[in-house]
Design a protein around this motif. Structure first.
Motif, short mmCIF file in Angstrom:
data_model
loop_
_atom_site.label_atom_id
_atom_site.label_comp_id
_atom_site.label_asym_id
_atom_site.label_seq_id
_atom_site.Cartn_x
_atom_site.Cartn_y
_atom_site.Cartn_z
N UNK A 157 0.82 -1.21 0.00
CA UNK A 157 0.00 0.00 0.00
C UNK A 157 0.87 1.27 0.00
N UNK A 158 0.35 2.29 -0.67
CA UNK A 158 1.13 3.52 -0.77
C UNK A 158 0.42 4.63 -0.02
N UNK A 159 1.21 5.55 0.50
CA UNK A 159 0.58 6.72 1.11
C UNK A 159 1.08 7.98 0.41
N UNK A 160 0.20 8.95 0.36
CA UNK A 160 0.51 10.21 -0.32
C UNK A 160 1.33 11.11 0.61
N UNK A 161 2.47 11.58 0.15
CA UNK A 161 3.25 12.53 0.94
C UNK A 161 2.76 13.94 0.64
N UNK A 162 3.21 14.88 1.46
CA UNK A 162 2.82 16.28 1.24
C UNK A 162 4.05 17.11 0.88
N UNK A 163 3.82 18.16 0.16
CA UNK A 163 4.96 18.98 -0.29
C UNK A 163 5.69 19.65 0.86
N UNK A 164 4.95 19.96 1.93
CA UNK A 164 5.60 20.65 3.06
C UNK A 164 6.71 19.80 3.68
N UNK A 165 6.65 18.48 3.45
CA UNK A 165 7.70 17.66 4.03
C UNK A 165 8.97 17.68 3.16
N UNK A 166 8.89 18.27 1.98
CA UNK A 166 10.07 18.37 1.10
C UNK A 166 10.60 19.80 1.03
N UNK A 167 9.70 20.76 1.02
CA UNK A 167 10.09 22.16 0.84
C UNK A 167 9.77 22.95 2.10
N UNK A 168 10.66 23.87 2.43
CA UNK A 168 10.46 24.69 3.64
C UNK A 168 9.61 25.92 3.31
N UNK A 169 8.79 26.29 4.27
CA UNK A 169 8.02 27.54 4.14
C UNK A 169 8.99 28.70 4.36
N UNK A 170 8.97 29.67 3.46
CA UNK A 170 9.89 30.80 3.60
C UNK A 170 9.14 32.03 4.10
#
Lengths: 14, 257
Positions: A1-14
């Motif tokens: 089974x796969x789970x969807x990751x979120x962009x916030x876990x890859x890119x930092x909020x500036x």
């Protein structure tokens, strides 16, 4: 089974 | 004072069509260098980043930076009032709470203006680092649209696997499986029909079909699309706007539990 990751876990909020 | 005039107004209509599926609202950042927009969808899985350079407009004036927060559904309603061959001008005063869209027919005989209320949006800006991607695939945008559409009938996810030989798109679901393989072919009559792969190392990544299908709303903007991939980082899907800028989408991968 796969789970969807979120962009916030890859890119930092500036 | 901000004013941007685009003779090829249809381009602006297409840009809006390419983002309004993913975003309900967004802030258009207007600066002397051009107009940019960066926003995530409400689930924070995908991000739109677009740039329209000032030199791509027929007239462009931006005395000081302005942020135009807009409800994109409402903006789309107004853009629908412009014909494809209309000249479109966007205008806003400094610190204004409205934006004005002016549509002119090519013969100047009909001029329409629509004023829309602006919104104060709390937007999170993400810092996206420059990345050397393991695989970069350039392919016809229509082909990418077709593959995403076809495979979304089979499953909710698409696995994109890229090697030197080619790129493979795969989906699996209750009814069975589907695979589409594209070989690299740079020797075609028309440049836009080429499939070109630049590979440092092979990658295989899984993405949600739903978002890929939304990205393909940008297909009318460019004959080619570029997919940039590395293991365990977001995919970049880029449509280049001729002499104008780009629309880029970022999509977080699905990972094995």
């Amino acid at each position: 089974n796969e789970s969807q990751t979120r962009l916030d876990s890859f890119f930092k909020v500036t | 004072m901000f004013e941007a005039r685009l003779v090829q107004g249809a381009l602006l209509k297409k840009v809006l069509e390419s983002i309004k599926d993913l975003l309900n609202e967004a802030t258009w950042e207007c600066a002397a260098t051009g107009i940019s927009l960066q926003a995530m969808d409400s689930s924070h899985v995908s991000l739109v980043a677009l740039n329209l350079r000032s030199d791509g407009f027929d007239k462009y004036r931006c005395d000081r930076n302005v942020s135009l927060g807009m409800n994109l559904t409402n903006m789309a309603k107004i853009m629908k009032c412009a014909s494809n061959d209309d000249v479109i001008t966007i205008k806003a005063q400094d610190d204004a709470d409205t934006v004005t869209f002016v549509f002119e027919t090519p013969n100047q005989e009909k001029i329409s203006d629509y004023e829309m209320k602006l919104m104060n949006l709390d937007t999170e800006h993400l810092g996206i680092p420059d990345t050397d991607y393991s695989c970069i695939v350039k392919m016809p945008s229509v082909e990418f649209q077709r593959i995403c559409r076809d495979l979304s009938q089979i499953g909710d996810s698409v696995v994109i696997s890229c090697t030197k030989e080619g790129v493979k798109f795969s989906a699996a679901g209750d009814l069975g499986t589907g695979n589409v393989k594209l070989a690299q072919n740079a020797n075609v009559d028309k440049e836009e029909e080429a499939v070109v792969i630049e590979m440092q190392e092979p990658v295989s990544l899984t993405f949600a079909c739903r978002y890929l299908n939304s990205f393909t709303k940008a297909t009318p903007l460019a004959p080619q699309v570029q997919l940039s991939m590395s293991s365990d980082v977001p995919l970049v899907v880029e449509y280049k706007l001729e002499d104008m800028g780009y629309v880029r989408y970022y999509l977080a991968p699905k990972i094995e539990d």
